[in-house]
Design a protein around this motif. Sequence first.
Motif, PDB file in Angstrom:
ATOM      1  N   THR A   1       1.084  -1.372   0.116  1.00  0.00           N
ATOM      2  CA  THR A   1       0.242  -0.022  -0.191  1.00  0.00           C
ATOM      3  C   THR A   1       1.159   1.794   0.084  1.00  0.00           C
ATOM      4  OG1 THR A   1      -0.411  -0.171   2.727  1.00  0.00           O
ATOM      5  CG2 THR A   1      -2.298  -0.903   1.172  1.00  0.00           C
ATOM      6  N   GLN A   2       1.715   0.969   0.819  1.00  0.00           N
ATOM      7  CA  GLN A   2       2.495   2.311   0.953  1.00  0.00           C
ATOM      8  C   GLN A   2       3.495   2.428  -0.238  1.00  0.00           C
ATOM      9  OE1 GLN A   2       2.630   1.888   5.506  1.00  0.00           O
ATOM     10  NE2 GLN A   2       4.228   3.039   4.159  1.00  0.00           N
ATOM     11  N   GLN A   3       3.899   1.032  -1.201  1.00  0.00           N
ATOM     12  CA  GLN A   3       5.256   1.910  -2.427  1.00  0.00           C
ATOM     13  C   GLN A   3       4.227   1.957  -3.596  1.00  0.00           C
ATOM     14  OE1 GLN A   3       6.965  -1.847  -3.323  1.00  0.00           O
ATOM     15  NE2 GLN A   3       8.964  -1.275  -1.649  1.00  0.00           N
ATOM     16  N   LEU A   4       2.336   2.310  -3.342  1.00  0.00           N
ATOM     17  CA  LEU A   4       1.681   2.415  -4.474  1.00  0.00           C
ATOM     18  C   LEU A   4       2.117   4.436  -4.392  1.00  0.00           C
ATOM     19  CD1 LEU A   4      -1.779   1.213  -4.634  1.00  0.00           C
ATOM     20  CD2 LEU A   4      -0.127   1.482  -6.173  1.00  0.00           C
ATOM     21  N   GLY A   5       2.963   4.480  -5.800  1.00  0.00           N
ATOM     22  CA  GLY A   5       3.228   5.784  -6.338  1.00  0.00           C
ATOM     23  C   GLY A   5       4.561   5.896  -5.609  1.00  0.00           C
ATOM     24  N   THR A   6       5.739   5.268  -6.101  1.00  0.00           N
ATOM     25  CA  THR A   6       6.666   4.938  -5.766  1.00  0.00           C
ATOM     26  C   THR A   6       7.862   4.779  -6.878  1.00  0.00           C
ATOM     27  OG1 THR A   6       7.972   2.852  -4.597  1.00  0.00           O
ATOM     28  CG2 THR A   6       6.640   4.590  -3.017  1.00  0.00           C
ATOM     29  N   LEU A   7       8.979   5.099  -7.067  1.00  0.00           N
ATOM     30  CA  LEU A   7       9.720   4.168  -8.030  1.00  0.00           C
ATOM     31  C   LEU A   7      10.906   2.917  -8.559  1.00  0.00           C
ATOM     32  CD1 LEU A   7      10.678   6.086 -10.779  1.00  0.00           C
ATOM     33  CD2 LEU A   7      12.919   6.302  -9.482  1.00  0.00           C
ATOM     34  N   GLY A   8      11.047   2.863  -7.410  1.00  0.00           N
ATOM     35  CA  GLY A   8      11.970   1.314  -7.387  1.00  0.00           C
ATOM     36  C   GLY A   8      13.227   1.796  -8.007  1.00  0.00           C
ATOM     37  N   GLY A   9      14.463   0.722  -8.418  1.00  0.00           N
ATOM     38  CA  GLY A   9      15.825   0.903  -8.515  1.00  0.00           C
ATOM     39  C   GLY A   9      16.049   0.369 -10.235  1.00  0.00           C
ATOM     40  N   GLY A  10      17.041   0.042  -9.993  1.00  0.00           N
ATOM     41  CA  GLY A  10      17.321  -0.709 -11.298  1.00  0.00           C
ATOM     42  C   GLY A  10      17.489   0.534 -12.676  1.00  0.00           C
ATOM     43  N   ASN A  11      16.438  -0.141 -13.554  1.00  0.00           N
ATOM     44  CA  ASN A  11      16.534   0.922 -14.938  1.00  0.00           C
ATOM     45  C   ASN A  11      15.683   1.635 -14.825  1.00  0.00           C
ATOM     46  OD1 ASN A  11      14.755  -0.983 -14.896  1.00  0.00           O
ATOM     47  ND2 ASN A  11      15.570  -0.989 -16.968  1.00  0.00           N
ATOM     48  N   HIS A  12      14.839   1.691 -13.388  1.00  0.00           N
ATOM     49  CA  HIS A  12      13.519   2.909 -13.671  1.00  0.00           C
ATOM     50  C   HIS A  12      13.953   4.242 -13.224  1.00  0.00           C
ATOM     51  CE1 HIS A  12      11.175  -0.984 -11.904  1.00  0.00           C
ATOM     52  NE2 HIS A  12      11.362  -0.622 -13.160  1.00  0.00           N
ATOM     53  N   PHE A  13      13.331   5.436 -13.742  1.00  0.00           N
ATOM     54  CA  PHE A  13      13.389   6.449 -13.723  1.00  0.00           C
ATOM     55  C   PHE A  13      12.750   7.539 -13.548  1.00  0.00           C
ATOM     56  CE2 PHE A  13      13.787   5.341 -18.229  1.00  0.00           C
ATOM     57  CZ  PHE A  13      12.959   6.604 -18.558  1.00  0.00           C
ATOM     58  N   ILE A  14      12.216   8.749 -13.123  1.00  0.00           N
ATOM     59  CA  ILE A  14      12.005  10.296 -13.434  1.00  0.00           C
ATOM     60  C   ILE A  14      12.411  10.643 -14.583  1.00  0.00           C
ATOM     61  CG2 ILE A  14      10.400  11.228 -12.443  1.00  0.00           C
ATOM     62  CD1 ILE A  14       9.490   9.804  -9.482  1.00  0.00           C
ATOM     63  N   GLU A  15      11.964  11.461 -15.620  1.00  0.00           N
ATOM     64  CA  GLU A  15      12.904  12.449 -15.941  1.00  0.00           C
ATOM     65  C   GLU A  15      12.028  13.892 -16.496  1.00  0.00           C
ATOM     66  OE1 GLU A  15      15.438   9.541 -18.577  1.00  0.00           O
ATOM     67  OE2 GLU A  15      14.014  10.610 -19.656  1.00  0.00           O
ATOM     68  N   LEU A  16      12.387  15.398 -16.222  1.00  0.00           N
ATOM     69  CA  LEU A  16      11.729  16.679 -17.354  1.00  0.00           C
ATOM     70  C   LEU A  16      12.820  15.896 -18.091  1.00  0.00           C
ATOM     71  CD1 LEU A  16       9.976  18.355 -15.690  1.00  0.00           C
ATOM     72  CD2 LEU A  16      11.823  19.627 -15.579  1.00  0.00           C
ATOM     73  N   CYS A  17      11.034  16.310 -19.680  1.00  0.00           N
ATOM     74  CA  CYS A  17      11.816  16.178 -20.929  1.00  0.00           C
ATOM     75  C   CYS A  17      12.057  17.536 -21.388  1.00  0.00           C
ATOM     76  CB  CYS A  17      11.831  14.824 -21.590  1.00  0.00           C
ATOM     77  SG  CYS A  17      12.288  13.443 -20.763  1.00  0.00           S
ATOM     78  N   LEU A  18      12.128  17.582 -22.962  1.00  0.00           N
ATOM     79  CA  LEU A  18      11.822  18.739 -23.767  1.00  0.00           C
ATOM     80  C   LEU A  18      11.704  17.633 -25.403  1.00  0.00           C
ATOM     81  CD1 LEU A  18      14.834  21.764 -23.425  1.00  0.00           C
ATOM     82  CD2 LEU A  18      12.577  21.200 -22.124  1.00  0.00           C
ATOM     83  N   ASP A  19      10.661  18.186 -25.629  1.00  0.00           N
ATOM     84  CA  ASP A  19      10.574  17.818 -27.192  1.00  0.00           C
ATOM     85  C   ASP A  19      11.026  18.182 -28.230  1.00  0.00           C
ATOM     86  OD1 ASP A  19       8.578  19.900 -26.919  1.00  0.00           O
ATOM     87  OD2 ASP A  19       7.238  18.377 -27.832  1.00  0.00           O
TER      88      ASP A  19
END
Length: 399
Positions: free
Chosen positions: A153-171
């Motif tokens: 329940t408390q991991q809902l909304g979490t990233l994890g490790g390895g190749n997981h990521f969050i990015e801010l990007c420009l198109d």
Amino acid sequence: MPVKMLLNKGKVPVKIYTKEVESSALDQLKNIALLPFVHNHVAAMPDVHTGIGATVGAVIPTKGAIIPAAVGVDIGCGMTATRLSIKANQLPDNLKAVRRAIEEAIPVGFAKHKSIRAKNSTIIALDKVLDKQIIGKHPAIAKMLKKTYQTWTQQLGTLGGGNHFIELCLDENQDVWIMLHSGSRGIGNVIGRYFINLAKKDMEQHITQLPARDLAYFTEGAKHFDDYVEAVHWAQEYALFNRREMMRLIIEAVRKPLPPFDITKEAINCHHNYVAIEEHFGEQVFLTRKGAISAYDGELGIIPGSMGAKSYIVRGMGNPESFCSCSHGAGRKMSRSAARRCFSQDDVEIQTQGVECRKDKDVIDEIPGAYKPIEEVMENQNDLVEVVHTLKQVVCVKG
């Protein structure tokens, strides 16, 4: 046509969308193609590489059976992306505050939120199925994850490790996007591992010959088949909710360091490790995409590059030869251990120049040089998808 290689050493052929395939991945594909229930052919995407249990980048149609190891342990892993109403020239000159805001809002690695952040209705709906219909029948699953209810329940909304990521990007239009990659976290991992091992035990009891032990499967109508189907679909739904919840929390977090913005495009949210019931070549099949996304005609999807490389929003072209699928990313060209041997922290700093991100020794195995060139991967699937937007990250948060 982009099919670059045809492997004819199994019950069905393997159609491969690249010539760059390591021998161990070819062996894994051959073993999959030997299974008696594989339908028509196996497709290997241009980011194909050796995986645990089965090849990453494989699209496997099966009739009357599912291979848990082909789905894997990060069940429902995938991508989501949302475009904001602001432009690149509205971003602050220093993006460190943006990265810090995301890192403070989203736990990474094995971490979880200090309290439940998801909607109560979501938790109740997920818990009803997990507790009564999955763990109720297979209580050993709960023993594999410490503080099971609190963790999932408390991991809902979490990233994890390895190749997981969050990015801010420009198109290409200098529009700003938020993009992230994550899956079903600890609960998906234990569900995957539990049923992979259960399939192996079932096969040993029936003394069934397999080309590889990891390809143990459940047949339709057998004792644990329906239980696995229910569990895998639950984990896929959990992964979808996880990405939605994370995106909501990220948007909240970056409102302070960024100028006022609106959400201009509904989020694209797509799995790339999952199984679904689909129709291909005149038959209804269980289609497993392990490191591949759905690319039906007109369907939007996300193909990320490595940390420091381009990513793409794509539109599917519905190519039947790939089972209406395409690659899920760039694909590794070397293992994590090999990357740590070959590259240094200085290399990370050079290859991620211009990106606000971690550049320490713990992310060396995620260095762009450890991945295939994303431009080459995209060229090898130009009859599977068309590019809608080309993204380049300016902030990257790694697990």
